[in-house]
Design a protein around this motif. Sequence first.
Motif, PDB file in Angstrom:
ATOM      1  N   LEU A 247       6.276 -12.687 -18.857  1.00 32.65           N
ATOM      2  CA  LEU A 247       6.577 -12.227 -17.776  1.00 32.65           C
ATOM      3  C   LEU A 247       5.862 -12.993 -16.761  1.00 32.65           C
ATOM      4  O   LEU A 247       5.023 -13.546 -16.752  1.00 32.65           O
ATOM      5  N   THR A 248       6.610 -12.859 -15.329  1.00 37.56           N
ATOM      6  CA  THR A 248       5.998 -13.124 -14.078  1.00 37.56           C
ATOM      7  C   THR A 248       5.502 -12.043 -13.327  1.00 37.56           C
ATOM      8  O   THR A 248       5.978 -11.149 -13.458  1.00 37.56           O
ATOM      9  N   LEU A 249       4.276 -12.230 -12.783  1.00 41.78           N
ATOM     10  CA  LEU A 249       3.892 -11.188 -11.965  1.00 41.78           C
ATOM     11  C   LEU A 249       3.413 -11.704 -10.501  1.00 41.78           C
ATOM     12  O   LEU A 249       3.084 -12.670 -10.218  1.00 41.78           O
ATOM     13  N   THR A 250       4.224 -10.939  -9.585  1.00 35.72           N
ATOM     14  CA  THR A 250       4.264 -11.501  -8.214  1.00 35.72           C
ATOM     15  C   THR A 250       3.772 -10.379  -7.441  1.00 35.72           C
ATOM     16  O   THR A 250       4.325  -9.342  -7.370  1.00 35.72           O
ATOM     17  N   PRO A 251       2.740 -10.576  -6.599  1.00 32.73           N
ATOM     18  CA  PRO A 251       2.119  -9.747  -5.750  1.00 32.73           C
ATOM     19  C   PRO A 251       2.984  -9.462  -4.510  1.00 32.73           C
ATOM     20  O   PRO A 251       3.324 -10.468  -4.031  1.00 32.73           O
ATOM     21  N   GLU A 252       3.109  -8.407  -4.140  1.00 28.64           N
ATOM     22  CA  GLU A 252       3.888  -8.060  -2.828  1.00 28.64           C
ATOM     23  C   GLU A 252       2.946  -7.703  -1.734  1.00 28.64           C
ATOM     24  O   GLU A 252       3.280  -7.335  -0.593  1.00 28.64           O
ATOM     25  N   PHE A 253       1.432  -7.924  -2.156  1.00 25.67           N
ATOM     26  CA  PHE A 253       0.424  -7.694  -1.233  1.00 25.67           C
ATOM     27  C   PHE A 253      -0.269  -8.943  -1.106  1.00 25.67           C
ATOM     28  O   PHE A 253       0.010  -9.805  -1.538  1.00 25.67           O
ATOM     29  N   ASN A 254      -1.027  -9.286   0.282  1.00 24.21           N
ATOM     30  CA  ASN A 254      -1.746 -10.291   0.413  1.00 24.21           C
ATOM     31  C   ASN A 254      -3.025 -10.339  -0.255  1.00 24.21           C
ATOM     32  O   ASN A 254      -3.768  -9.395   0.355  1.00 24.21           O
ATOM     33  N   PRO A 255      -3.441 -10.918  -1.393  1.00 21.91           N
ATOM     34  CA  PRO A 255      -4.573 -10.760  -2.096  1.00 21.91           C
ATOM     35  C   PRO A 255      -5.759 -11.331  -1.321  1.00 21.91           C
ATOM     36  O   PRO A 255      -6.656 -10.814  -1.703  1.00 21.91           O
ATOM     37  N   THR A 256      -5.495 -11.979  -0.019  1.00 21.76           N
ATOM     38  CA  THR A 256      -6.646 -12.501   0.668  1.00 21.76           C
ATOM     39  C   THR A 256      -6.991 -11.622   1.812  1.00 21.76           C
ATOM     40  O   THR A 256      -8.023 -11.589   2.478  1.00 21.76           O
ATOM     41  N   ALA A 257      -6.214 -10.685   1.982  1.00 22.89           N
ATOM     42  CA  ALA A 257      -6.556  -9.398   3.266  1.00 22.89           C
ATOM     43  C   ALA A 257      -7.341  -8.532   2.445  1.00 22.89           C
ATOM     44  O   ALA A 257      -7.327  -7.864   1.799  1.00 22.89           O
ATOM     45  N   PRO A 258      -8.417  -8.338   3.561  1.00 22.64           N
ATOM     46  CA  PRO A 258      -9.436  -7.154   3.095  1.00 22.64           C
ATOM     47  C   PRO A 258      -8.960  -5.976   2.870  1.00 22.64           C
ATOM     48  O   PRO A 258      -7.948  -5.479   3.774  1.00 22.64           O
ATOM     49  N   LEU A 259      -9.459  -5.084   1.947  1.00 22.11           N
ATOM     50  CA  LEU A 259      -9.317  -3.689   1.989  1.00 22.11           C
ATOM     51  C   LEU A 259     -10.334  -2.754   2.474  1.00 22.11           C
ATOM     52  O   LEU A 259     -11.434  -3.172   2.396  1.00 22.11           O
TER      53      LEU A 259
ATOM     54  N   LEU B 207      -1.840 -12.228 -17.892  1.00 25.53           N
ATOM     55  CA  LEU B 207      -1.332 -12.286 -16.640  1.00 25.53           C
ATOM     56  C   LEU B 207      -2.098 -12.695 -15.493  1.00 25.53           C
ATOM     57  O   LEU B 207      -3.442 -12.428 -15.540  1.00 25.53           O
ATOM     58  N   PRO B 208      -1.869 -13.448 -14.568  1.00 24.78           N
ATOM     59  CA  PRO B 208      -2.662 -13.578 -13.167  1.00 24.78           C
ATOM     60  C   PRO B 208      -3.208 -12.559 -12.846  1.00 24.78           C
ATOM     61  O   PRO B 208      -3.083 -11.259 -12.681  1.00 24.78           O
ATOM     62  N   HIS B 209      -4.704 -12.728 -12.517  1.00 22.19           N
ATOM     63  CA  HIS B 209      -5.530 -11.562 -12.078  1.00 22.19           C
ATOM     64  C   HIS B 209      -5.734 -12.065 -10.370  1.00 22.19           C
ATOM     65  O   HIS B 209      -5.774 -13.119 -10.057  1.00 22.19           O
ATOM     66  N   PHE B 210      -6.319 -10.958  -9.637  1.00 25.47           N
ATOM     67  CA  PHE B 210      -6.505 -11.281  -8.278  1.00 25.47           C
ATOM     68  C   PHE B 210      -8.204 -10.446  -7.911  1.00 25.47           C
ATOM     69  O   PHE B 210      -8.197  -9.504  -8.449  1.00 25.47           O
ATOM     70  N   THR B 211      -8.663 -11.607  -7.126  1.00 25.57           N
ATOM     71  CA  THR B 211      -9.819 -11.050  -6.736  1.00 25.57           C
ATOM     72  C   THR B 211      -9.756 -10.459  -5.199  1.00 25.57           C
ATOM     73  O   THR B 211      -9.354 -10.946  -4.294  1.00 25.57           O
ATOM     74  N   LEU B 212     -10.003  -9.000  -5.097  1.00 26.16           N
ATOM     75  CA  LEU B 212      -9.762  -8.494  -3.767  1.00 26.16           C
ATOM     76  C   LEU B 212     -11.252  -8.209  -2.985  1.00 26.16           C
ATOM     77  O   LEU B 212     -12.108  -7.865  -3.496  1.00 26.16           O
ATOM     78  N   ARG B 213     -10.823  -8.548  -1.762  1.00 20.50           N
ATOM     79  CA  ARG B 213     -12.404  -8.096  -0.941  1.00 20.50           C
ATOM     80  C   ARG B 213     -11.947  -6.711  -0.064  1.00 20.50           C
ATOM     81  O   ARG B 213     -11.083  -6.405   0.183  1.00 20.50           O
ATOM     82  N   VAL B 214     -13.160  -6.005  -0.292  1.00 24.65           N
ATOM     83  CA  VAL B 214     -13.218  -4.849   0.412  1.00 24.65           C
ATOM     84  C   VAL B 214     -14.505  -4.810   1.302  1.00 24.65           C
ATOM     85  O   VAL B 214     -15.474  -5.295   1.072  1.00 24.65           O
ATOM     86  N   GLN B 215     -14.058  -4.578   2.903  1.00 27.96           N
ATOM     87  CA  GLN B 215     -14.727  -4.520   3.840  1.00 27.96           C
ATOM     88  C   GLN B 215     -14.509  -3.424   4.851  1.00 27.96           C
ATOM     89  O   GLN B 215     -13.231  -3.303   5.094  1.00 27.96           O
ATOM     90  N   PRO B 216     -15.301  -3.072   5.668  1.00 29.73           N
ATOM     91  CA  PRO B 216     -14.843  -2.201   6.740  1.00 29.73           C
ATOM     92  C   PRO B 216     -14.239  -2.972   8.099  1.00 29.73           C
ATOM     93  O   PRO B 216     -14.616  -4.152   8.070  1.00 29.73           O
ATOM     94  N   SER B 217     -13.434  -2.119   8.684  1.00 30.14           N
ATOM     95  CA  SER B 217     -12.877  -2.851   9.828  1.00 30.14           C
ATOM     96  C   SER B 217     -14.108  -3.029  11.181  1.00 30.14           C
ATOM     97  O   SER B 217     -15.144  -2.461  10.808  1.00 30.14           O
ATOM     98  N   LEU B 218     -13.919  -3.922  11.965  1.00 29.60           N
ATOM     99  CA  LEU B 218     -14.770  -4.158  12.840  1.00 29.60           C
ATOM    100  C   LEU B 218     -14.949  -2.706  13.539  1.00 29.60           C
ATOM    101  O   LEU B 218     -16.100  -2.718  14.078  1.00 29.60           O
ATOM    102  N   ALA B 219     -13.842  -1.733  13.847  1.00 28.77           N
ATOM    103  CA  ALA B 219     -14.234  -0.757  14.653  1.00 28.77           C
ATOM    104  C   ALA B 219     -15.241   0.101  13.856  1.00 28.77           C
ATOM    105  O   ALA B 219     -15.888   1.014  14.609  1.00 28.77           O
ATOM    106  N   ALA B 220     -15.307   0.081  12.479  1.00 25.20           N
ATOM    107  CA  ALA B 220     -16.027   1.090  11.910  1.00 25.20           C
ATOM    108  C   ALA B 220     -17.666   0.245  11.581  1.00 25.20           C
ATOM    109  O   ALA B 220     -18.416   1.154  11.439  1.00 25.20           O
ATOM    110  N   LEU B 221     -17.810  -0.986  12.144  1.00 22.47           N
ATOM    111  CA  LEU B 221     -19.172  -1.538  12.188  1.00 22.47           C
ATOM    112  C   LEU B 221     -20.040  -0.752  13.101  1.00 22.47           C
ATOM    113  O   LEU B 221     -19.456  -0.814  14.274  1.00 22.47           O
TER     114      LEU B 221
END
Length: 664
Positions: free
Chosen positions: A547-559, A642-656
């Motif tokens: 199979l091919t696995l294609t993310p429809e999200f940006n793996p580099t964008a913080p959550l 299948l390919p795996h993704f490393t996701l970053r989780v960080q608060p938004s600047l407004a929440a800091l």
Amino acid sequence: MRKLLLLSAGAVLAALLATAGWQLQHRAGPPALPRSQPVDLPAQTPVTLTRPDVDVSFDLRLHARIPGAERGTPLDGTARFVLKNPPTGEPLRGVRPLGWITRRVQGQAAPDEAACKERIQTYLGGLLSARADANLNSYLFLTLNHDQTVSVIDPQISLSRTKLQNLVSLGGEPVDWVLPPDMKALFLSIPVHGTVSVVDLRRFVVVRNVHVGKKPGRMAVSPDGRTVWVANEGDGTVSVIDTASYQVLRTLEVGGGGHAFSFSEGGRTAWVSSSEGEALVAVDVASLEETGRVEVGVGVGSIAYSEVAKALYAVQERTHEALVVDPHRREVARRIPLAPSPGMLRFDNSGRWAFVLYPHGDRVDVLDAASTQLAYTLTGFAAPDQLVFTNAYAYVRNTEDARLSLIELASLEKEDGKPSIAHVVMGQKKPSESRGLGRSAPIAAMPEGNSVIVAGTADRALFLYSEGMMAPRGTHLNYGREPKAVLVLDRSLHEVEPGVFTSEAVVRENGLHDVYFLLESPRTLACLEWEVRGIPEDVSASRKLPLTLTPEFNPTAPLPPRALTSLRFRLSPLSDAKDTRPVQPEEVQVLMFRPPSGHWLQRPTPRLVEPGLFEVEVSPPEPGQYQFLVSVENRGAPFGVLPHFTLRVQPSLAALPPSETHPQ
């Protein structure tokens, strides 16, 4: 640090029982089949590397596929490390090396010392997303469960909440199981169907249901691993199954009742007892012909052979005796009085001490094969029914107590006559609170020789215990199932001769491979290069992702933390895949966890948005890095493929807080 990487899963014992007369009555059955043995591919010159404290030599000997194997079947090989002391050239004995093999990406440079160390540390971490092509240290726990399943648990995965690799459904309640030395298949007796189920231990699926006699129960594997022996308790027969072809070689008329099995003469002679028969029967393992019998009267149960004493010990339940049988003169040489209702009898690894359990009492008797006398009567147990041995201890399971009892073997030789016994609590519930105890061993010894894995049946968990501790050092959940028994599927490096360590490896592609080597003492890290040759083209083709696995999200964008986030991805079967149908949601599994330990983990349920497009919602609890993995196991894509993704989780600047948004 080494994390208890080697386990053994061994099975011993096999036999037959005869009815009246010297001639065994054979039902129609095929003669012994010629066994197809894999042929080694041409040998290659070992690669060597010298470090200050050890000389390391490595080679990989591939075995050609057995004729008739399916296209795409990978090649098995034997990976071998030879370790020597550099100044003397003497073999380095008794150490515990670790090894991994990974195909090098074409055009990539060989790892330098820093990259080698980093990669080894990654492999030790046990991440699903960073696994070697061949792990030479792998081991698995197999549990026989109350719900007609076998759990396959990978304790090396760095996840605290889910280590379940596979779950095998059997379609009937198993009574016993055996694991031949080659560890390619597991055999389980299923009384309700009159069959023995064969589980392929590469794919973890039932590949054959072998029809035997009525109500198959106890099983044994011959010491050479070539045959499995099945006691058919419903019709007084024994079926002998070839472990290579899974065919019944012969069915023998042996008499009624329960049977117990043992071997003498290095495995050439099989012995069997019968609770309703009057004799112990000796059978030649090669020809399956009876060679003699010893009259012992009705009521013999457990039997065990001591290679040291050259004698067979049998428990005569009706007369409350232990019978010492001379296997050459074919007679009872001595009778040792026992208490009423004796049960299991087993010898320790030395072959000197025979332990007799009393499952309806509070005692364990210890017989000394050197003097053929009762040496000790030990009390303080609670309905003991099972035991296993390490080199230092006898481990006794109490069915009416949550404690495991450890009898120190060295203390049996002390002149003060006071054996040392320790009781260690395993879980919260006593085994008798479970739905059934089963007949197979609930304890498995680890090959390091100083630890065991214990099936906590009523607690629905496995307990890892190391000698010298006052409590288990770890717990593995069995995911709501009661484990009646446990085995260890050990595929790790073992010392087969002084300084020579081997492990079975499966390889699928030709080309340069990096071999990673770690030795704890003396501390040594090394990387070697090995070129794999001779892999058939169809094997390499089968390695292609289905199979091919294609993310429809940006793996580099913080959550954001503590908020639901929708993640979409596409799964598309390749045009040349075996199954080109659109993937359905029920086929897909998603895993999101926080490494390295996986203390936080989610298994979000995929939702089908449109054909091929799936959506999940995740809610990571706090800032950090998380792994996102997708599995479609029935299409040949388990977690980690299948390919795996490393996701970053960080608060938004407004929440800091201001101090964090405007650092000084």
